[in-house]
Write a protein that holds these residues in place. Structure first.
Motif, short mmCIF file in Angstrom:
data_model
loop_
_atom_site.label_atom_id
_atom_site.label_comp_id
_atom_site.label_asym_id
_atom_site.label_seq_id
_atom_site.Cartn_x
_atom_site.Cartn_y
_atom_site.Cartn_z
N SER A 15 6.15 13.03 1.62
CA SER A 15 5.05 12.30 0.94
C SER A 15 4.03 11.75 1.93
O SER A 15 2.88 11.52 1.59
N GLU A 16 4.46 11.52 3.17
CA GLU A 16 3.54 10.99 4.18
C GLU A 16 2.99 12.07 5.09
O GLU A 16 2.17 11.80 5.96
N LYS A 57 -1.08 -10.40 -0.42
CA LYS A 57 -2.28 -10.20 -1.28
C LYS A 57 -2.97 -11.54 -1.49
O LYS A 57 -4.18 -11.68 -1.31
N LEU A 91 -2.29 -1.54 1.04
CA LEU A 91 -2.70 -0.16 0.74
C LEU A 91 -1.91 0.44 -0.42
O LEU A 91 -2.39 1.31 -1.13
N ASN A 92 -0.67 0.00 -0.59
CA ASN A 92 0.11 0.50 -1.75
C ASN A 92 0.91 -0.66 -2.31
O ASN A 92 1.89 -1.12 -1.71
N GLU A 93 0.47 -1.16 -3.44
CA GLU A 93 1.11 -2.35 -4.02
C GLU A 93 2.49 -2.01 -4.60
O GLU A 93 3.32 -2.90 -4.80
N THR A 94 2.68 -0.73 -4.85
CA THR A 94 4.03 -0.29 -5.26
C THR A 94 4.70 0.28 -4.01
O THR A 94 4.20 1.25 -3.43
N LYS A 105 6.82 2.38 -1.44
CA LYS A 105 7.20 3.79 -1.51
C LYS A 105 8.39 4.05 -0.58
O LYS A 105 8.68 3.25 0.31
N ALA A 115 5.55 -0.48 2.60
CA ALA A 115 4.17 -0.68 2.15
C ALA A 115 3.34 -0.92 3.40
O ALA A 115 3.89 -1.27 4.46
N HIS A 174 -3.98 -2.61 5.41
CA HIS A 174 -5.08 -1.92 6.09
C HIS A 174 -5.42 -2.64 7.40
O HIS A 174 -5.53 -3.87 7.44
N GLU A 177 3.11 -2.20 8.77
CA GLU A 177 4.01 -1.64 7.76
C GLU A 177 5.06 -2.68 7.40
O GLU A 177 5.54 -3.41 8.28
#
Ligand SMILES: CC[C@H](C(=O)O)C(=O)SCCNC(=O)CCNC(=O)[C@H](O)C(C)(C)COP(=O)(O)OP(=O)(O)OC[C@H]1O[C@@H](n2cnc3c(N)ncnc32)[C@H](O)[C@@H]1OP(=O)(O)O
Ligand SMILES: [Co+2]
Length: 133
Positions: free
Chosen positions: A37-38, A93, A100-103, A105, A114, A117, A127
């Motif tokens: 995915s990355e 937040k 960059l990804n609130e869900t 992964k 997660a 930026h 990260e």
């Protein structure tokens, strides 16, 4: 944030960098893992309490490929270990960081991840990592 979980280093060639870091650290990598995915293939070293993640791009539009194109090989991100990644995402937040990804992964090395930026963190890609129990 509990502690630094790993330092991510972007490399052009994982095999060559594996040899280099084996010499540098005096230990062998303990895991190689592709994260489709990355668009990355990762290699993990542990020396004492420190974990190094080497990252090679597996596709041209991977974040690592873009980073290498723009900046060349080098430190790509700092990962922090967190207890509860959802709570940490909310907290950050609210503090005004750009998540960059609130869900979260699925990352490498059995983690939920997660990213923040770099624009909001003095130019350092951050990260967040939560161990998948
Ligand atoms: C998940 C597996 C593994 C794990 O530990 O489990 C990993 O660590 S995978 C690591 C690879 N995945 C990611 O990095 C995901 C998060 N990254 C992104 O979403 C992008 O890379 C992003 C948004 C940081 C930048 O993407 P963009 O398409 O915007 O690329 P640009 O080249 O246009 O960059 C925009 C701006 O940001 C600066 N930049 C890019 N990457 C980094 C970086 N690693 N550190 C610091 N700064 C970075 C880039 O220089 C541009 O700045 P500008 O001033 O506009 O030139
Ligand atoms: Co990482």
């Amino acid at each position: 944030m509990r502690k630094i979980e790993h330092i991510g280093i972007a490399v052009k060639n994982l095999k060559e960098s594996n040899n280099l870091f084996e010499k540098l650290l005096g230990v062998s990598a303990y895991k190689e893992e592709e994260v489709e995915s990355e668009g990355v293939k990762t290699l993990f070293f542990m020396n004492g309490p420190n974990k190094i993640e080497l990252l090679e791009a597996t596709k041209p539009d991977s974040p690592i490929a873009k980073f290498l194109e723009k900046k060349g090989e080098g430190i790509h991100h700092i990962a922090f270990d967190v207890e509860d990644i959802l709570a940490e995402i909310d907290r950050l937040k609210n503090e005004g960081f750009i998540v960059l990804n609130e869900t979260p992964k699925k990352g490498a090395d059995n983690k939920l991840v997660a990213f923040l930026h770099p624009k909001g963190t003095n130019g350092v890609l951050i990260e967040l990592c939560q161990e998948i129990k």
